[in-house]
Design a protein around this motif. Structure first.
Motif, PDB file in Angstrom:
ATOM      1  N   UNK A   1      -9.721  -0.272 -19.811  1.00  0.00           N
ATOM      2  CA  UNK A   1     -11.052  -0.181 -19.219  1.00  0.00           C
ATOM      3  C   UNK A   1     -11.035  -0.628 -17.757  1.00  0.00           C
ATOM      4  N   UNK A   2     -10.210  -1.617 -17.457  1.00  0.00           N
ATOM      5  CA  UNK A   2     -10.162  -2.127 -16.075  1.00  0.00           C
ATOM      6  C   UNK A   2      -9.487  -1.173 -15.092  1.00  0.00           C
ATOM      7  N   UNK A   3      -8.939  -0.061 -15.605  1.00  0.00           N
ATOM      8  CA  UNK A   3      -8.399   0.974 -14.715  1.00  0.00           C
ATOM      9  C   UNK A   3      -9.492   1.922 -14.229  1.00  0.00           C
ATOM     10  N   UNK A   4     -10.691   1.781 -14.756  1.00  0.00           N
ATOM     11  CA  UNK A   4     -11.802   2.628 -14.336  1.00  0.00           C
ATOM     12  C   UNK A   4     -12.080   2.423 -12.847  1.00  0.00           C
ATOM     13  N   UNK A   5     -12.049   3.529 -12.105  1.00  0.00           N
ATOM     14  CA  UNK A   5     -12.218   3.471 -10.652  1.00  0.00           C
ATOM     15  C   UNK A   5     -12.201   4.890 -10.090  1.00  0.00           C
ATOM     16  N   UNK A   6     -12.532   4.991  -8.814  1.00  0.00           N
ATOM     17  CA  UNK A   6     -12.282   6.234  -8.072  1.00  0.00           C
ATOM     18  C   UNK A   6     -10.891   6.093  -7.463  1.00  0.00           C
ATOM     19  N   UNK A   7     -10.063   7.086  -7.718  1.00  0.00           N
ATOM     20  CA  UNK A   7      -8.686   7.068  -7.245  1.00  0.00           C
ATOM     21  C   UNK A   7      -8.551   7.973  -6.023  1.00  0.00           C
ATOM     22  N   UNK A   8      -7.892   7.439  -4.988  1.00  0.00           N
ATOM     23  CA  UNK A   8      -7.664   8.142  -3.742  1.00  0.00           C
ATOM     24  C   UNK A   8      -6.174   8.150  -3.418  1.00  0.00           C
ATOM     25  N   UNK A   9      -5.744   9.170  -2.699  1.00  0.00           N
ATOM     26  CA  UNK A   9      -4.411   9.106  -2.122  1.00  0.00           C
ATOM     27  C   UNK A   9      -4.560   9.061  -0.607  1.00  0.00           C
ATOM     28  N   UNK A  10      -3.544   8.551   0.037  1.00  0.00           N
ATOM     29  CA  UNK A  10      -3.496   8.490   1.485  1.00  0.00           C
ATOM     30  C   UNK A  10      -2.075   8.098   1.857  1.00  0.00           C
ATOM     31  N   UNK A  11      -1.790   8.135   3.116  1.00  0.00           N
ATOM     32  CA  UNK A  11      -0.518   7.603   3.578  1.00  0.00           C
ATOM     33  C   UNK A  11      -0.526   6.091   3.355  1.00  0.00           C
ATOM     34  N   UNK A  12       0.653   5.491   3.435  1.00  0.00           N
ATOM     35  CA  UNK A  12       0.775   4.042   3.287  1.00  0.00           C
ATOM     36  C   UNK A  12       1.593   3.515   4.461  1.00  0.00           C
ATOM     37  N   UNK A  13       0.943   2.802   5.396  1.00  0.00           N
ATOM     38  CA  UNK A  13      -0.466   2.426   5.463  1.00  0.00           C
ATOM     39  C   UNK A  13      -1.368   3.641   5.669  1.00  0.00           C
ATOM     40  N   UNK A  14      -2.650   3.515   5.344  1.00  0.00           N
ATOM     41  CA  UNK A  14      -3.525   4.675   5.269  1.00  0.00           C
ATOM     42  C   UNK A  14      -3.951   5.249   6.617  1.00  0.00           C
ATOM     43  N   UNK A  15      -4.103   6.571   6.628  1.00  0.00           N
ATOM     44  CA  UNK A  15      -4.749   7.289   7.721  1.00  0.00           C
ATOM     45  C   UNK A  15      -6.236   6.973   7.693  1.00  0.00           C
ATOM     46  N   UNK A  16      -6.917   7.135   8.822  1.00  0.00           N
ATOM     47  CA  UNK A  16      -8.346   6.834   8.842  1.00  0.00           C
ATOM     48  C   UNK A  16      -9.163   7.832   8.029  1.00  0.00           C
ATOM     49  N   UNK A  17      -8.632   9.019   7.764  1.00  0.00           N
ATOM     50  CA  UNK A  17      -9.346  10.023   6.974  1.00  0.00           C
ATOM     51  C   UNK A  17      -9.046   9.835   5.491  1.00  0.00           C
ATOM     52  N   UNK A  18     -10.098   9.802   4.696  1.00  0.00           N
ATOM     53  CA  UNK A  18      -9.974   9.670   3.254  1.00  0.00           C
ATOM     54  C   UNK A  18     -10.586  10.894   2.572  1.00  0.00           C
ATOM     55  N   UNK A  19     -10.032  11.244   1.433  1.00  0.00           N
ATOM     56  CA  UNK A  19     -10.614  12.311   0.645  1.00  0.00           C
ATOM     57  C   UNK A  19     -11.794  11.809  -0.161  1.00  0.00           C
ATOM     58  N   UNK A  20     -12.290  12.675  -1.039  1.00  0.00           N
ATOM     59  CA  UNK A  20     -13.430  12.327  -1.882  1.00  0.00           C
ATOM     60  C   UNK A  20     -13.023  11.477  -3.078  1.00  0.00           C
ATOM     61  N   UNK A  21     -11.761  11.489  -3.396  1.00  0.00           N
ATOM     62  CA  UNK A  21     -11.305  10.736  -4.548  1.00  0.00           C
ATOM     63  C   UNK A  21     -11.575  11.476  -5.849  1.00  0.00           C
ATOM     64  N   UNK A  22     -11.031  10.951  -6.920  1.00  0.00           N
ATOM     65  CA  UNK A  22     -11.272  11.507  -8.251  1.00  0.00           C
ATOM     66  C   UNK A  22     -11.596  10.367  -9.205  1.00  0.00           C
ATOM     67  N   UNK A  23     -12.672  10.532  -9.959  1.00  0.00           N
ATOM     68  CA  UNK A  23     -13.153   9.471 -10.842  1.00  0.00           C
ATOM     69  C   UNK A  23     -12.322   9.414 -12.114  1.00  0.00           C
ATOM     70  N   UNK A  24     -11.844   8.228 -12.432  1.00  0.00           N
ATOM     71  CA  UNK A  24     -11.172   7.979 -13.704  1.00  0.00           C
ATOM     72  C   UNK A  24     -12.003   6.947 -14.467  1.00  0.00           C
ATOM     73  N   UNK A  25     -12.438   7.332 -15.659  1.00  0.00           N
ATOM     74  CA  UNK A  25     -13.242   6.436 -16.487  1.00  0.00           C
ATOM     75  C   UNK A  25     -12.534   6.238 -17.815  1.00  0.00           C
ATOM     76  N   UNK A  26     -12.266   4.982 -18.129  1.00  0.00           N
ATOM     77  CA  UNK A  26     -11.595   4.643 -19.390  1.00  0.00           C
ATOM     78  C   UNK A  26     -12.626   3.953 -20.276  1.00  0.00           C
ATOM     79  N   UNK A  27     -13.008   4.641 -21.330  1.00  0.00           N
ATOM     80  CA  UNK A  27     -14.069   4.134 -22.191  1.00  0.00           C
ATOM     81  C   UNK A  27     -14.005   4.802 -23.554  1.00  0.00           C
ATOM     82  N   UNK A  28     -14.394   4.053 -24.572  1.00  0.00           N
ATOM     83  CA  UNK A  28     -14.454   4.621 -25.909  1.00  0.00           C
ATOM     84  C   UNK A  28     -15.859   5.135 -26.191  1.00  0.00           C
TER      85      UNK A  28
END
Length: 114
Positions: free
Chosen positions: A87-114
């Motif tokens: 459940x604690x993995x529930x979040x919006x997940x983003x990718x970016x360079x590491x360290x990150x570029x100033x531009x971010x995508x919209x992300x993708x929602x991951x919801x862990x729930x029964x």
């Protein structure tokens, strides 16, 4: 213009698995270390996993042994395989360079729930 497009999120039960993908454009992908980040409600965005251009990988302790990051330089794509989700993995997940570029995508929602 640098752009990251994440996909593959969804609703999954605890203990389940999910893979998220991210297509990058506007950068010489193979020259950059890439990372997966996540932001849970009310919390700061955190780096979860990273992979260098040479393939060296690192994870935060909370996901070690459960998450796997990989990259396909031919497709300008980075992946995050997530197993034994909690459940604690529930979040919006983003990718970016590491360290990150100033531009971010919209992300993708991951919801862990029964």
């Amino acid at each position: 213009q640098v752009q990251f497009v994440e996909s593959g999120g969804g609703l999954v039960q605890p203990g389940g698995s999910l893979i998220v993908s991210c297509a990058a454009s506007g950068i010489i992908f193979s020259s950059y270390a890439m990372g997966w980040y996540r932001q849970a409600p009310g919390k700061q965005r955190e780096l979860v996993a990273a992979i260098t251009r040479g393939g060296i990988i690192s994870y935060i302790d909370r996901v070690k042994g459960r998450f796997t990051i990989s990259r396909d330089n031919a497709k300008n794509t980075v992946y995050l395989q997530m197993n034994s989700l909690k459940a604690e993995d529930t979040a919006v997940y983003y990718c970016n360079a590491s360290p990150p570029n100033r531009n971010w995508g919209q992300g993708t929602q991951v919801t862990v729930s029964s």
